[in-house]
Structures are given as C-alpha cells and as structure tokens.
Design a protein around this motif. Structure first.
Motif, PDB file in Angstrom:
ATOM      1  N   VAL A 195      78.711  15.571   0.896  1.00  0.00           N
ATOM      2  CA  VAL A 195      77.388  15.867   2.073  1.00  0.00           C
ATOM      3  C   VAL A 195      77.992  15.883   3.520  1.00  0.00           C
ATOM      4  N   ASP A 196      79.152  15.468   3.782  1.00  0.00           N
ATOM      5  CA  ASP A 196      79.504  15.179   4.964  1.00  0.00           C
ATOM      6  C   ASP A 196      81.094  15.404   5.022  1.00  0.00           C
ATOM      7  N   ARG A 197      81.795  15.777   6.109  1.00  0.00           N
ATOM      8  CA  ARG A 197      83.071  15.687   6.013  1.00  0.00           C
ATOM      9  C   ARG A 197      83.754  15.151   7.507  1.00  0.00           C
ATOM     10  N   ALA A 219      88.371  13.059   5.417  1.00  0.00           N
ATOM     11  CA  ALA A 219      87.318  11.985   4.724  1.00  0.00           C
ATOM     12  C   ALA A 219      85.982  12.773   4.145  1.00  0.00           C
ATOM     13  N   TYR A 220      85.402  12.511   3.066  1.00  0.00           N
ATOM     14  CA  TYR A 220      84.277  13.181   2.482  1.00  0.00           C
ATOM     15  C   TYR A 220      83.411  12.139   2.231  1.00  0.00           C
ATOM     16  N   LEU A 221      81.945  12.166   2.596  1.00  0.00           N
ATOM     17  CA  LEU A 221      80.893  11.438   2.045  1.00  0.00           C
ATOM     18  C   LEU A 221      80.341  11.884   0.706  1.00  0.00           C
ATOM     19  N   VAL A 222      80.394  11.336  -0.344  1.00  0.00           N
ATOM     20  CA  VAL A 222      79.904  11.847  -1.507  1.00  0.00           C
ATOM     21  C   VAL A 222      78.944  10.991  -2.256  1.00  0.00           C
ATOM     22  N   PRO A 223      77.869  11.483  -2.684  1.00  0.00           N
ATOM     23  CA  PRO A 223      76.946  10.753  -3.562  1.00  0.00           C
ATOM     24  C   PRO A 223      77.500  10.005  -4.655  1.00  0.00           C
ATOM     25  N   LEU A 224      77.140   9.039  -4.898  1.00  0.00           N
ATOM     26  CA  LEU A 224      77.855   8.190  -5.949  1.00  0.00           C
ATOM     27  C   LEU A 224      77.705   8.854  -7.283  1.00  0.00           C
ATOM     28  N   ARG A 225      76.632   9.665  -7.737  1.00  0.00           N
ATOM     29  CA  ARG A 225      76.466  10.559  -8.845  1.00  0.00           C
ATOM     30  C   ARG A 225      77.802  11.557  -9.086  1.00  0.00           C
ATOM     31  N   ASP A 226      78.101  11.882  -7.867  1.00  0.00           N
ATOM     32  CA  ASP A 226      79.097  13.003  -8.027  1.00  0.00           C
ATOM     33  C   ASP A 226      80.542  12.482  -7.841  1.00  0.00           C
ATOM     34  N   ALA A 227      80.799  11.228  -7.746  1.00  0.00           N
ATOM     35  CA  ALA A 227      82.019  10.721  -7.468  1.00  0.00           C
ATOM     36  C   ALA A 227      83.224  11.243  -8.660  1.00  0.00           C
ATOM     37  N   GLU A 228      82.838  10.890  -9.702  1.00  0.00           N
ATOM     38  CA  GLU A 228      84.154  11.621 -10.738  1.00  0.00           C
ATOM     39  C   GLU A 228      84.066  12.853 -10.681  1.00  0.00           C
ATOM     40  N   SER A 229      83.006  13.849 -10.578  1.00  0.00           N
ATOM     41  CA  SER A 229      83.091  15.235 -10.513  1.00  0.00           C
ATOM     42  C   SER A 229      84.136  15.529  -9.388  1.00  0.00           C
ATOM     43  N   VAL A 248      94.299  11.915  -3.419  1.00  0.00           N
ATOM     44  CA  VAL A 248      92.525  11.464  -3.398  1.00  0.00           C
ATOM     45  C   VAL A 248      92.592  10.077  -3.379  1.00  0.00           C
ATOM     46  N   THR A 249      91.809   9.489  -2.401  1.00  0.00           N
ATOM     47  CA  THR A 249      91.629   7.841  -2.506  1.00  0.00           C
ATOM     48  C   THR A 249      90.298   7.505  -2.727  1.00  0.00           C
ATOM     49  N   GLY A 250      89.719   6.442  -2.945  1.00  0.00           N
ATOM     50  CA  GLY A 250      88.546   5.933  -3.104  1.00  0.00           C
ATOM     51  C   GLY A 250      88.147   5.413  -4.528  1.00  0.00           C
ATOM     52  N   PRO A 251      86.736   5.073  -4.429  1.00  0.00           N
ATOM     53  CA  PRO A 251      85.889   5.182  -3.690  1.00  0.00           C
ATOM     54  C   PRO A 251      85.857   4.035  -2.326  1.00  0.00           C
ATOM     55  N   TRP A 252      85.707   4.392  -1.021  1.00  0.00           N
ATOM     56  CA  TRP A 252      85.796   3.478   0.044  1.00  0.00           C
ATOM     57  C   TRP A 252      84.263   3.239   0.501  1.00  0.00           C
ATOM     58  N   ALA A 253      84.169   2.170   1.355  1.00  0.00           N
ATOM     59  CA  ALA A 253      82.914   2.109   2.072  1.00  0.00           C
ATOM     60  C   ALA A 253      82.985   3.172   3.208  1.00  0.00           C
ATOM     61  N   PRO A 254      81.733   3.553   3.629  1.00  0.00           N
ATOM     62  CA  PRO A 254      81.821   4.576   4.465  1.00  0.00           C
ATOM     63  C   PRO A 254      82.355   4.460   6.160  1.00  0.00           C
ATOM     64  N   TYR A 255      83.839   4.218   6.211  1.00  0.00           N
ATOM     65  CA  TYR A 255      84.309   3.622   7.502  1.00  0.00           C
ATOM     66  C   TYR A 255      84.144   4.819   8.264  1.00  0.00           C
ATOM     67  N   SER A 256      84.446   6.253   7.862  1.00  0.00           N
ATOM     68  CA  SER A 256      84.462   7.373   8.878  1.00  0.00           C
ATOM     69  C   SER A 256      82.932   8.103   9.159  1.00  0.00           C
ATOM     70  N   PHE A 257      81.978   7.460   8.568  1.00  0.00           N
ATOM     71  CA  PHE A 257      80.663   7.804   8.612  1.00  0.00           C
ATOM     72  C   PHE A 257      79.659   6.608   9.482  1.00  0.00           C
ATOM     73  N   ALA A 258      80.144   5.630   9.553  1.00  0.00           N
ATOM     74  CA  ALA A 258      79.283   4.528   9.905  1.00  0.00           C
ATOM     75  C   ALA A 258      78.969   4.777  11.363  1.00  0.00           C
ATOM     76  N   THR A 259      79.723   5.030  12.278  1.00  0.00           N
ATOM     77  CA  THR A 259      79.258   5.353  13.690  1.00  0.00           C
ATOM     78  C   THR A 259      78.229   4.524  14.293  1.00  0.00           C
ATOM     79  N   PRO A 260      78.210   3.212  14.363  1.00  0.00           N
ATOM     80  CA  PRO A 260      77.373   2.237  14.974  1.00  0.00           C
ATOM     81  C   PRO A 260      76.881   2.771  16.440  1.00  0.00           C
TER      82      PRO A 260
END
Length: 271
Positions: A195-197, A219-229, A248-260
């Motif tokens: 859903v985001d990159r 880095a890609y933000l991926v819904p949990l349901r789509d992780a293996e696909s 390909v590495t992951g799953p990670w906490a959303p470091y690249s998308f947190a943007t406090p």
C-alpha cells in the motif's frame, strides 16, 4: 556522578496494559532496563524509554560516537531489539536512532502534545508490516589487465586486450540491463500487494553487505494478509536473469513509514 537522560525507542498503544511485560528483562541501550512512559487521557499511549549517559549523547560526543562502528552497532541492536519486542504484540511507531530527551517528563509532554497525530498514524499502520527489497548487480569488475589470448586464436597481445575489454564491457552492460528489467518486474509484483513504498538511498561500502553493487533499496508497507504472497511474487519476479541478485527481508516494524509528527527531541537526535 554520571547524569542520565531518557532514550526513546518507539510510540505505541497499550490498551490492555500488557506491553510492560514484553520489556521485562530486556536490556536497552547501554544495557539499561527499559520502561514505559504513559501519556494520553487514560495512559493508553506509551513510549518505550531507558536511561542513558548524557555525556554519550551531547552533540560533539554523539558526532564522534556515530563514527565509531562498534558503538553505533551496539546502539542500533538495542534500539531494534526493543522495537521488535513491542512490534511482536502491537503496532509501533519507531523513533529515529539516538532520539533522547532530558527526562521522562519531557517524553510525556511530547506525546501529550501530539497525541492525536500519533493515534492516527498508529491506526493507519495497524495490521501492516514493512518489507525490504534490495537489488544487486553482480557484474564483472572492470580491470586494466588483459586476458591471455587463447592459443588457437592467434591474436596479438594488443588485439587480445581489446577483445577482452569489449567482452567485459558487454557483460557489464548486460548485467545492468537485466537489473533494470528485474527492477521493473519486482516493482510491479510488489505493488500488487503493498500500500506504500519508500525509496531509500542505495547502500555502499560496509553498509551494502554481500557481493555486488546495490542499485535498488526500497521499503514496502504490506498488509499482514498479503505477506507471504508479497514475498513469493517478488522473489519469483527476479528469476531467469543472471548477474542480478534480489534480497527480500522482513517482516519489520514500519521503520520507514512511522514519520512521527513533529516529534523533535529536546536534544541529540540523529537526522
């Protein structure tokens, strides 16, 4: 006596009060115990915090420490360890490495002031994880040393040198052309799930790790349901072309998308 300040790792929601248990016995930066600072109307928004020596995070000292790879690795590992412990239980907003505040009260004020924005971002990232995709070109390295001409070709040393350089150039061009094709395939496959990159700078030197030249670091933000696909389709997209390696590495906490949101520390944060 060594003065201490507060090192902040991540923001999260603790609706059921279970996150403190995840941090029990977990060493943070400088091996210090990690605890939660609570904010919000009901204390449901928390920040994982631990005490660190102030002298290590003052501006000049921090600049020097960031050049010390052993110190940097130790801090990065502790930072990641705490965030992963929280991420195993809930959605987290990782803060930047080496984010420090004068004390826990300053941390609480920061969260209280931005509570609504933090809550919104946590809701956006719920049930999503970050995946990293790196592409490496493993092209032959250029060299000025001519290859010895095959005996049956009867080439002079000069013609053998030119022939060698031409073949070498073609091999490198082929490898980079294949990398472009793989990058297109990988992006198409990833976007079918993500859903985001975020496109990070490619890594060089010691940060690159492994053989080859890093040419894509996304880095890609991926819904949990789509992780293996996601993992399967991205990996499959790289098949069939030589001289290109996809990691390909992951799953990670959303470091690249947190943007406090405007979570500027009171002192000593790494940009």
């Amino acid at each position: 006596m060594t003065e201490v300040i507060s090192y902040a790792y991540a923001v999260a929601r603790d609706d059921d009060g279970s996150l403190a248990e995840a941090l029990t016995g977990l060493p943070g930066v400088a091996e210090a115990p990690v605890h939660l600072v609570r904010a919000g109307d009901r204390g449901e928004v928390v920040v994982a915090v631990s005490p660190v020596p102030e002298q290590d995070f003052q501006e000049a000292a921090l600049r020097a420490n960031l050049e010390d790879l052993d110190w940097l690795e130790s801090v990065a590992r502790a930072h990641h360890r705490v965030i992963e412990a929280l991420a195993a239980r809930t959605t987290v907003l990782p803060l930047r490495l080496a984010t420090v505040y004068l004390d826990d009260e300053r941390v609480r004020r920061m969260v209280d002031a931005r509570q609504e924005a933090f809550a919104g971002r946590l809701a956006d990232l719920a049930a999503h994880t970050e995946w990293g995709v790196k592409i490496y070109v493993e092209a032959p390295a250029p060299t000025d040393r001519p290859a010895a001409p095959p005996a049956d070709e009867g080439l002079s040393p000069g013609r053998a040198y030119l022939s060698h350089r031409k073949a070498q150039r073609h091999a490198r061009e082929d490898a980079y052309r294949d990398a472009e094709e793989v990058a297109r395939r990988v992006e198409a496959a990833a976007r079918g799930h993500a859903v985001d990159r975020v496109q990070h700078r490619v890594q060089q030197g010691e940060l690159a790790g492994g053989p080859g030249e890093n040419v894509v670091n996304d880095a890609y933000l991926v819904p949990l349901r789509d992780a293996e696909s996601f993992r399967a389709d991205v990996t499959r997209a790289a098949e069939g072309l030589s001289g290109v390696r996809v990691e390909v590495t992951g799953p990670w906490a959303p470091y690249s998308f947190a943007t406090p949101p405007e979570a500027e520390p009171q002192q000593g944060a790494v940009p």
